[in-house]
Design a protein around this motif. Structure first.
Motif, short mmCIF file in Angstrom:
data_model
loop_
_atom_site.label_atom_id
_atom_site.label_comp_id
_atom_site.label_asym_id
_atom_site.label_seq_id
_atom_site.Cartn_x
_atom_site.Cartn_y
_atom_site.Cartn_z
N UNK A 50 -31.57 -26.68 -14.23
CA UNK A 50 -31.89 -25.09 -14.07
C UNK A 50 -32.04 -24.27 -13.20
N UNK A 51 -32.52 -24.31 -11.48
CA UNK A 51 -32.21 -23.80 -10.92
C UNK A 51 -30.90 -23.02 -10.84
N UNK A 84 -29.45 -31.50 -4.91
CA UNK A 84 -29.66 -30.19 -4.44
C UNK A 84 -28.70 -29.19 -3.80
N UNK A 85 -27.34 -30.26 -3.34
CA UNK A 85 -25.67 -29.82 -2.66
C UNK A 85 -25.90 -29.35 -4.55
N UNK A 86 -25.36 -29.63 -5.11
CA UNK A 86 -25.40 -28.94 -6.75
C UNK A 86 -25.59 -27.35 -6.68
N UNK A 87 -26.47 -26.84 -6.05
CA UNK A 87 -26.88 -25.85 -5.56
C UNK A 87 -26.16 -25.35 -4.68
N UNK A 88 -25.50 -25.17 -3.38
CA UNK A 88 -25.09 -24.79 -3.16
C UNK A 88 -23.63 -23.81 -3.28
N UNK A 89 -22.61 -24.14 -4.08
CA UNK A 89 -21.88 -22.99 -4.91
C UNK A 89 -22.58 -22.54 -5.53
N UNK A 90 -23.08 -22.00 -6.25
CA UNK A 90 -24.11 -20.46 -7.11
C UNK A 90 -24.46 -19.77 -5.33
N UNK A 91 -24.79 -20.58 -4.02
CA UNK A 91 -25.33 -19.87 -3.52
C UNK A 91 -24.24 -19.27 -2.28
N UNK A 92 -23.16 -19.24 -2.19
CA UNK A 92 -21.74 -19.37 -1.74
C UNK A 92 -21.43 -17.20 -1.87
N UNK A 107 -17.77 -20.42 -9.57
CA UNK A 107 -19.53 -20.53 -10.08
C UNK A 107 -19.34 -20.34 -11.52
N UNK A 108 -18.31 -19.70 -12.32
CA UNK A 108 -18.47 -19.60 -13.38
C UNK A 108 -18.31 -20.80 -14.42
N UNK A 109 -17.37 -21.46 -13.67
CA UNK A 109 -16.48 -22.36 -13.91
C UNK A 109 -17.86 -23.73 -14.36
N UNK A 110 -17.74 -24.12 -12.96
CA UNK A 110 -19.59 -25.18 -13.13
C UNK A 110 -20.18 -24.87 -13.32
N UNK A 111 -20.37 -24.09 -14.33
CA UNK A 111 -21.70 -23.66 -15.33
C UNK A 111 -21.31 -23.85 -16.27
N UNK A 112 -20.62 -23.72 -16.08
CA UNK A 112 -19.52 -25.06 -17.84
C UNK A 112 -20.21 -26.34 -17.85
N UNK A 113 -20.10 -26.89 -16.17
CA UNK A 113 -20.24 -28.06 -16.16
C UNK A 113 -22.27 -28.33 -16.37
N UNK A 158 -26.59 -18.20 -11.24
CA UNK A 158 -24.84 -18.22 -11.87
C UNK A 158 -25.44 -17.27 -12.24
N UNK A 159 -26.47 -16.67 -12.32
CA UNK A 159 -26.32 -14.87 -12.85
C UNK A 159 -26.17 -13.75 -11.61
N UNK A 160 -27.55 -13.82 -10.45
CA UNK A 160 -27.16 -13.34 -9.88
C UNK A 160 -26.04 -13.15 -8.80
N UNK A 161 -24.93 -14.11 -8.77
CA UNK A 161 -23.63 -13.67 -7.82
C UNK A 161 -22.73 -13.48 -9.05
N UNK A 162 -22.89 -13.78 -10.31
CA UNK A 162 -22.18 -12.64 -10.80
C UNK A 162 -22.33 -11.08 -11.01
N UNK A 163 -23.48 -10.82 -10.88
CA UNK A 163 -23.71 -9.21 -10.58
C UNK A 163 -23.51 -9.17 -9.35
#
Length: 391
Positions: free
Chosen positions: A96-97, A27-35, A133-139, A102-107
């Motif tokens: 999936x999460x 779940x640490x992978x989700x820290x980046x889009x949360x920050x 966040x956008x770049x790591x979303x490509x991963x 990701x989209x919330x951080x973009x908005x």
């Protein structure tokens, strides 16, 4: 009971009791889009631009520090447990999460950008934070796009929308995986090539290749490529829809933010591409074809910190050998060439070409036992090291 029977029984017992030691680290992978949410809250509360630099601080300082302090994890799951791990929904849900976050951080970034009296350091921080966040979303899209399930494939294209890199869905799967570690692959960096020379070659080369691949597919089916069934066009359309919606919501002034974070995001992907196959070359067989993709054709790293933040992308050799394997079962191979540090460190090194060449060129040479002609070289280096013709 024979010793071999006892041994096999012991192995089965060990496999049955094996537990994924990283299960609660994924779940640490989700820290980046949360920050970015945390950054916005701190910025809104204290009006301090430094808040927007939390995400790059994590990626470029904390994660590399974790790589050095925690070290490596080269352990592989038992083969007997792989099917169970592959089918476990827990790991799939974690990918999936990433998308709603990701989209919330973009908005949120677009909203913050559109506020009056935002200073330049804050704007730069917003771009970098959301761009990461956008770049790591490509991963994340990379992980999803290799799967057979239609839902995951669509999620992959959705995750690519903020980066404007929807063609990656086509080029990576049907182009890069076929041509990897060859001079024909725009996403495989050549020894002697700086990141700044690699960037335009891979950006335009990958786009052109994706369009050619998709055009060929549709023409073989006797239909025009100008259709929404074209996976390049429908993926790009998602970007247009997202950017148009945010522009209508926040005004034309948000376009610079959207476009620059987009370029930052796909550049982060390309710098990872740069280091993943730098200088590595598949040799020609007696029949003139390139040899099969093997673990020796990708640079790997078992640094634990970066691996848990990137869905184990650093175990790249196994991914290329078996693209459908999910991140939680990717294996480490002894024969795979190893980077001296994790991706989080190496992408910084790649920004400084003299340092990069000092670190990586000797490793390429060592990998090929000093025979530079076996490496994937720039045309200039290739000409320099080719045997001189005698009259």
């Amino acid at each position: 009971m024979s010793a071999s029977t006892l041994g096999s029984t012991g192995l089965r017992s060990e496999a049955q009791t094996w537990q994924d030691g990283k299960r609660y680290l994924w779940p640490l992978a989700l820290v980046v889009p949360i920050l970015p949410y945390v950054a916005y809250g701190l910025w809104h509360r204290f009006d301090n631009a430094l808040a927007w630099y939390l995400t790059p601080f994590l990626v470029y300082v904390i994660v590399p520090l974790g790589d050095w302090l925690i070290g490596e994890d080269a352990g592989n799951p038992p083969a007997e447990r792989e099917a169970q791990l592959q089918s476990a929904w827990y790991y799939r849900v974690l990918t999936f999460l990433y998308l709603p976050l990701q989209f919330g951080s973009l908005v949120l970034g677009a909203w913050a950008w559109s506020q009056p009296h935002v200073n330049l350091p804050s704007r730069i921080g917003m771009i970098i934070s959301v761009g990461i966040v956008t770049g790591i979303a490509i991963n994340t899209a990379h992980e999803l796009g290799h799967k057979r399930e239609e839902l995951e494939r669509w999620f992959s294209k959705i995750a690519l929308a903020p980066s404007g890199y929807g063609h990656f869905y086509v080029e990576h799967n049907r182009g890069h995986h076929v041509r990897v570690a060859t001079p024909e692959d725009p996403a495989s960096a050549r020894m002697g090539e700086s990141f700044y020379r690699f960037w335009p070659r891979t950006v335009w080369g990958s786009l052109r290749s994706a369009w050619e691949l998709e055009t060929k597919k549709h023409r073989l089916r006797k239909r025009s490529p100008w259709t929404l069934r074209n996976d390049v066009l429908n993926a790009w359309l998602m970007t247009v829809v997202v950017f148009a919606a945010l522009t209508l919501w926040f005004g034309l002034g948000v376009l610079p933010f959207l476009l620059v974070q987009m370029v930052f995001g796909f550049s982060l992907l390309e710098i990872v591409n740069y280091l993943e196959h730098y200088g590595l070359l598949r040799q020609r067989t007696a029949a003139g074809r390139y040899e099969k993709v093997e673990p020796v054709h990708s640079w790997n790293s078992d640094r634990l910190s970066t691996n848990v933040f990137l869905y184990q992308l650093q175990r790249h050799s196994d991914h290329h050998a078996y693209p459908n394997r999910r991140y939680q079962v990717l294996r480490s191979f002894d024969e795979a060439p190893q980077l001296p540090a994790g991706y989080a460190t190496m992408i910084v090194v790649a920004l400084f070409p003299p340092l990069w060449r000092r670190v990586m060129d000797p490793r390429v040479l060592a990998h090929y036992e000093g025979d530079v002609s076996r490496a994937n070289l720039t045309p200039k280096l290739r000409a320099k090291h080719e045997p001189k013709k005698t009259g």
